[in-house]
Design an enzyme around this catalytic site. Sequence first.
Site, short mmCIF file in Angstrom:
data_model
loop_
_atom_site.label_atom_id
_atom_site.label_comp_id
_atom_site.label_asym_id
_atom_site.label_seq_id
_atom_site.Cartn_x
_atom_site.Cartn_y
_atom_site.Cartn_z
N ARG A 326 58.80 61.26 15.30
CA ARG A 326 59.94 60.92 16.24
C ARG A 326 59.95 61.77 17.53
O ARG A 326 60.25 61.12 18.77
CB ARG A 326 61.45 61.26 15.40
N TYR A 466 60.67 52.06 17.57
CA TYR A 466 59.94 53.03 16.56
C TYR A 466 60.35 54.20 16.05
O TYR A 466 61.42 54.67 16.49
CB TYR A 466 58.62 53.88 17.47
N GLU A 467 59.89 54.38 14.76
CA GLU A 467 60.86 55.58 13.79
C GLU A 467 62.20 55.83 13.78
O GLU A 467 62.50 56.83 13.93
CB GLU A 467 60.10 56.78 14.37
N GLY A 468 62.79 54.65 13.49
CA GLY A 468 64.12 54.41 13.39
C GLY A 468 64.62 54.37 14.63
O GLY A 468 64.47 54.97 15.74
#
Length: 628
Positions: A326, A466-468
């Site tokens: 993140r 991306y990534e949540g």
Amino acid sequence: MFATTFPERFAVRVRRKSCALRRLVRVTIYKAPTRDMAFVLKHVCHFDDILASGHFDGIETDMVMGALEEFGRFSADVMAPLNTIGDEVGSHCDAQGNVTSPDGFKEAYEQYVQSGFGAAAFEPTYGGGGFPWVANMGLQEILNSSNLSMAICCLLTQGAIDALMHHGSEEQREMYLPKMVTGEWSGTMNLTEPDAGSDVGALRTKAEPVGDGSYKLFGTKIYISWGDHDMVDQIVHLVLARTPDSPPGTKGISLFLVPKFHVNDDGSLGDQNDVKCLSVEHKMGIRASPTCVLSFGENGDGAVGHLIGEEHQGMKAMFTMMNNARLSVANEGVGIAERAYQQALNYAQERVQGRAVGTAKGETNSIIAHADVRRMLMTMKARTEAMRALVFYEAAALDLSHFGPEADREGWGELADLLTPLAKSWCTDMVNDVTSTNIQIHGGMGYVEETGAAQHYRDARITGIYEGTNGIQAIDLVGRKLPMRGGAVVADLIARMRGTADKLEANGALADIGTYLSESLDAVESSTKWLAENSSSDINNALAGATPYQRMLSVVVGAWLMGESALGAQGLLDDGDADDDGFLAAKVVTARFFAEQLLPEAQSLVRAVAAGPDDLFAIPTEAMWFAG
């Protein structure tokens, strides 16, 4: 006159048009902003305190700055020129499941491995350079700016290293980390499945124990960045899967290490594991980064994997990698924004159009002489500098949480946790604005592919997913981060920012910045209080206001760090560092611009935070369709 066919005549016109456009624009040239990075490290991010912690013996400030300079030259010369061809050609998967990267990528990656820069921030035990993580943010940003598609491969490997470092067995670390740290082997993260996206708990991939400590994996994963490619000899997949009779949801998930090729006892590579790339997605951006559909157990034998950490603790281990990722994704936003800003600035200086105020009749100016173009450039510059400060500051907080004074480590760790959703969401939202503004400055030439401006816009769009997704980051912020220590963590941050506002207001040259920051902190405090008081009665109060609150707090944090930058620059100026080229004075002006023109967004969001969910659900779903 009509000797050629229409398609042939059209092709000639397109070629001529392309040549004309290329004469009018400078296709994206990149120079690493190492001076800006050095300033943020020294004057915003407590870099001297980090190096003085005792953990980084032998690492000196000049060494780190020299590494940034050298990597900047390497990336500009080797990585950046491949950005366009990567976009035009992309990566491709053949019928046998082999993925081929664009011409030049494999050779450039080999040079990257040989350079050793990718290993800079990892422990010397496994071949790393032992740099602080905040210094690695500078290296990452340079790589992101130069070639985001290539950078994604390198950064995923760094995340996999982090997960193995914290959760892997000693045997796994000894076997895999030395070559992953150098970059000779790459790593991936395998979460998403066709029916399990953000809801990871719905995944179905199975891991069946063999009896010798290993497992056989069966399932399909989608959206796996660099899931297969030809730049390395070995790819180390970290895969979430379910063991037999595991409980439902995320509590039943375990993490497995699944290598593309079996590894022999002596470290050499054996036969290929039962892992196959079925296809590569066709995407709007980062086309050189192969986004793969991977099948585990395609041949029926099962892909051999090894448990990382404890059974059913896979999400804990994967979150180590995801939190690392993140921050890296936030830094992707910084990198693309910087490159877009540099391109816009170059173009604005070269493009001659119109007559600016005060120019004699009959003469024309470069568009940088026009006030609105200046406004757009200053917005790009101020946002990019604030984004960089936020990403670097969070990384510095992580370093201090591990290596700072013992009594302060917990507080720095809490601050890093609080800043993670802000950095990830705000930087990836802002890069969409910055790259869009780049196109606007180019005018019509930004909308055609020849200039390269459109690629930055397309590449940037994935970062908010991306990534949540950024909405998930907002839910994490209000649901998990604000309640930390009974709300004291966010209160400590607000107090820290108020301290900066007081210093700014006490400095005559910077008093207005302090006043604007203080007013916006009032808005943050009132909104934070509203969420705390109204979330318990109806959680939708918090969920409905989460995204505007996240934006509010992020822009105020950005203004705070820009204020710290202004204090550092003004202090040097007051001490007699005139800085003849205006670098320090520009830092002060940029911070003031942010406070005057961008920070007011925070106060405008107070009503949105407290609006509640009623209007969101007032219209029945079937009534939201207007078919005419």
